[in-house]
Design a protein around this motif. Structure first.
Motif, mmCIF file in Angstrom:
data_model
loop_
_atom_site.group_PDB
_atom_site.id
_atom_site.type_symbol
_atom_site.label_atom_id
_atom_site.label_comp_id
_atom_site.label_asym_id
_atom_site.label_seq_id
_atom_site.Cartn_x
_atom_site.Cartn_y
_atom_site.Cartn_z
ATOM 1 N N ARG A 50 0.852 -1.188 0.000
ATOM 2 C CA ARG A 50 0.000 0.000 0.000
ATOM 3 C C ARG A 50 0.883 1.232 0.000
ATOM 4 O O ARG A 50 2.111 1.102 -0.092
ATOM 5 C CB ARG A 50 -0.986 -0.029 1.154
ATOM 6 N N GLY A 51 0.298 2.400 0.091
ATOM 7 C CA GLY A 51 1.061 3.646 0.022
ATOM 8 C C GLY A 51 2.211 3.626 1.017
ATOM 9 O O GLY A 51 2.105 3.003 2.081
ATOM 10 N N SER A 75 -3.696 0.826 -3.016
ATOM 11 C CA SER A 75 -3.998 2.253 -2.896
ATOM 12 C C SER A 75 -4.394 2.818 -4.257
ATOM 13 O O SER A 75 -4.166 2.192 -5.293
ATOM 14 C CB SER A 75 -2.767 2.996 -2.371
ATOM 15 N N VAL A 76 -4.981 4.021 -4.197
ATOM 16 C CA VAL A 76 -5.273 4.772 -5.425
ATOM 17 C C VAL A 76 -3.967 5.364 -5.957
ATOM 18 O O VAL A 76 -3.595 5.201 -7.114
ATOM 19 C CB VAL A 76 -6.288 5.911 -5.144
ATOM 20 N N GLY A 77 -3.253 6.045 -5.057
ATOM 21 C CA GLY A 77 -1.987 6.679 -5.436
ATOM 22 C C GLY A 77 -0.944 5.612 -5.726
ATOM 23 O O GLY A 77 -0.904 4.565 -5.076
ATOM 24 N N TYR A 99 -11.690 3.429 -4.378
ATOM 25 C CA TYR A 99 -12.454 2.729 -3.346
ATOM 26 C C TYR A 99 -13.446 3.743 -2.843
ATOM 27 O O TYR A 99 -13.450 4.884 -3.331
ATOM 28 C CB TYR A 99 -11.553 2.179 -2.237
ATOM 29 N N ARG A 234 -1.528 14.129 -1.060
ATOM 30 C CA ARG A 234 -0.160 13.716 -0.754
ATOM 31 C C ARG A 234 0.600 14.893 -0.161
ATOM 32 O O ARG A 234 0.471 16.034 -0.633
ATOM 33 C CB ARG A 234 0.572 13.245 -2.024
ATOM 34 N N HIS A 297 -2.707 10.059 8.050
ATOM 35 C CA HIS A 297 -3.065 9.374 6.791
ATOM 36 C C HIS A 297 -4.133 8.291 7.043
ATOM 37 O O HIS A 297 -3.908 7.102 6.772
ATOM 38 C CB HIS A 297 -1.816 8.779 6.119
ATOM 39 N N SER A 300 -8.356 6.792 4.177
ATOM 40 C CA SER A 300 -8.892 5.552 3.607
ATOM 41 C C SER A 300 -9.156 4.504 4.682
ATOM 42 O O SER A 300 -9.495 3.366 4.362
ATOM 43 C CB SER A 300 -7.899 4.985 2.597
ATOM 44 N N MET A 309 -10.569 -1.897 -1.196
ATOM 45 C CA MET A 309 -9.127 -2.053 -1.487
ATOM 46 C C MET A 309 -8.742 -3.514 -1.578
ATOM 47 O O MET A 309 -7.970 -3.915 -2.453
ATOM 48 C CB MET A 309 -8.308 -1.487 -0.308
HETATM 49 C C1 COI Z 1 -4.272 5.962 -1.474
HETATM 50 O O1 COI Z 1 -5.127 5.101 -1.722
HETATM 51 O O2 COI Z 1 -3.682 6.552 -2.383
HETATM 52 C C2 COI Z 1 -3.947 6.275 -0.068
HETATM 53 O O3 COI Z 1 -3.433 7.319 0.194
HETATM 54 C C3 COI Z 1 -4.298 5.263 0.956
HETATM 55 C C4 COI Z 1 -3.191 4.609 1.716
HETATM 56 C C5 COI Z 1 -3.483 3.150 1.959
HETATM 57 C C6 COI Z 1 -1.827 4.830 1.241
#
Ligand code: COI
Length: 333
Positions: A50-51, A75-77, A99, A234, A297, A300, A309
């Motif tokens: 994940r991120g 993650s999205v990012g 998500y 971010r 953070h 999510s 996710m």
């Molecule tokens: C994303 O989904 O981009 C987030 O920032 C969530 C995290 C789990 C890194």
């Protein structure tokens, strides 16, 4: 099929188990992927991160040498994914493009309303037994205010809906707005948005080497005096000295962020004091409380988002294993 998943907090484990409809053999690592724990993936067919996990060349080279072909993020990012290294090493990458958009949108909205109505300012005073009312607590009401959404994709659109429901005027800047976004918000250029908005909320992806410090001196100085700025995207998008300058010169009344720079060295850690946070700029930002609100953070970190996710990641693995591709693949440009 064996998958090693990094950054799995104990609260997430039951969801990974419950949603595992393809019967993947999972290994869970609670820590984020660093240069010290790649070995936990030896023997796996695929890796899920994940991120803030280091899906960089150094780790990808190790994964490739162990025959791992798939390194996906839930993650999205995907700024933490070295797409070029993956291409060079024959590793496929994919992400979760969306998500529950309410997860981040609700947090951005909550931070925005808190600062707009000076809630944290009041709380920090009463905690010191100070019940005086200062001029700094004088507020507008949201139905008389303008909210500017920078980046009106899924999350920005959802936040726009929340503000709209309270009667705020919602304006937005986005080079590629959807039809739905155009119907909901008045689209305009960034300088016009910054000039008009009482609350500005940023929802744009971070592209390393391209848009760090999007929120710089120029951005902040174009904002209305006394406006609130929210960043749940971010940390790298915001130049911290520019934020602090804006707070000092009055362009900013408050800054709310769910993200900071240098998260790989900060997130998930408990420091003895603010002095021990290993980044000077982040220390300065945290010290600017009560007009700066920072959350760790957690945008999510909601049940619907977590479920999305995990199940979309499982689908991504299933798709690539059965068809050789996934619609959520990400590639170097
Ligand atoms: C994303 O989904 O981009 C987030 O920032 C969530 C995290 C789990 C890194």
């Amino acid at each position: 099929v064996k998958i090693t998943s990094y950054g799995v907090r104990p609260i997430e484990r039951p969801y990974f188990d419950k949603l595992n409809k393809y019967g993947f053999e999972m290994t869970y690592v609670e820590d984020l992927l660093t240069h010290d724990n790649a070995e936990a993936s030896k023997g796996a067919d695929a890796v899920l991160v994940r991120g803030n996990c280091l899906a960089d060349r150094q780790n990808l080279e190790k994964f490739a040498s162990w025959g791992i072909k798939y390194v996906f993020t839930r993650s999205v990012g995907f700024n933490h994914m070295d797409l070029q290294a993956a291409a060079d090493l024959g590793i496929e990458m994919a992400r979760v493009p969306g998500y529950s958009p309410y997860a981040v949108a609700e947090l951005a909205f909550t931070l925005g309303m808190n600062l707009f109505r000076h809630v944290n300012l009041g709380i920090s005073q009463t905690r010191q037994a100070d019940f005086t009312i200062s001029p700094a607590m004088f507020s507008k009401e949201i139905h008389t205010a303008t909210v500017g959404i920078v980046g009106i994709g899924r999350i920005g659109y959802t936040e726009a809906k929340l503000y709209k429901a309270l009667g705020a005027k919602v304006v937005a800047y986005d080079p590629y707005p959807s039809d739905a976004a155009k119907e909901l918000a008045e689209m305009m250029d960034l300088p016009d948005l910054l000039k008009q908005s009482d609350i500005v909320s940023v929802h744009v992806p971070y592209f390393p080497g391209k848009n760090e410090d999007l929120i710089d001196d120029q951005f902040v100085s174009q904002m209305k005096q006394g406006a609130v700025l929210i960043n749940t995207a971010r940390g790298e998008l915001a130049n911290i000295p520019a934020i602090l300058k804006g707070l000092a010169d009055g362009h900013l009344d408050g800054y709310g962020a769910d993200v900071v720079v240098d998260e790989v060295n900060i997130l998930g850690k408990q420091f003895a004091s603010v002095d021990d946070i290993p980044n000077q700029q982040v220390r300065d930002l945290v010290r600017a409380n009560p007009r700066v609100l920072i959350t760790p953070h957690v945008g999510s970190y909601t049940e619907p988002a977590l479920q999305d996710m995990i199940s979309i990641s499982y689908d991504n693995f299933h798709d690539i294993l059965t068809t050789g591709t996934t619609k959520n693949a990400i590639h170097a440009k």
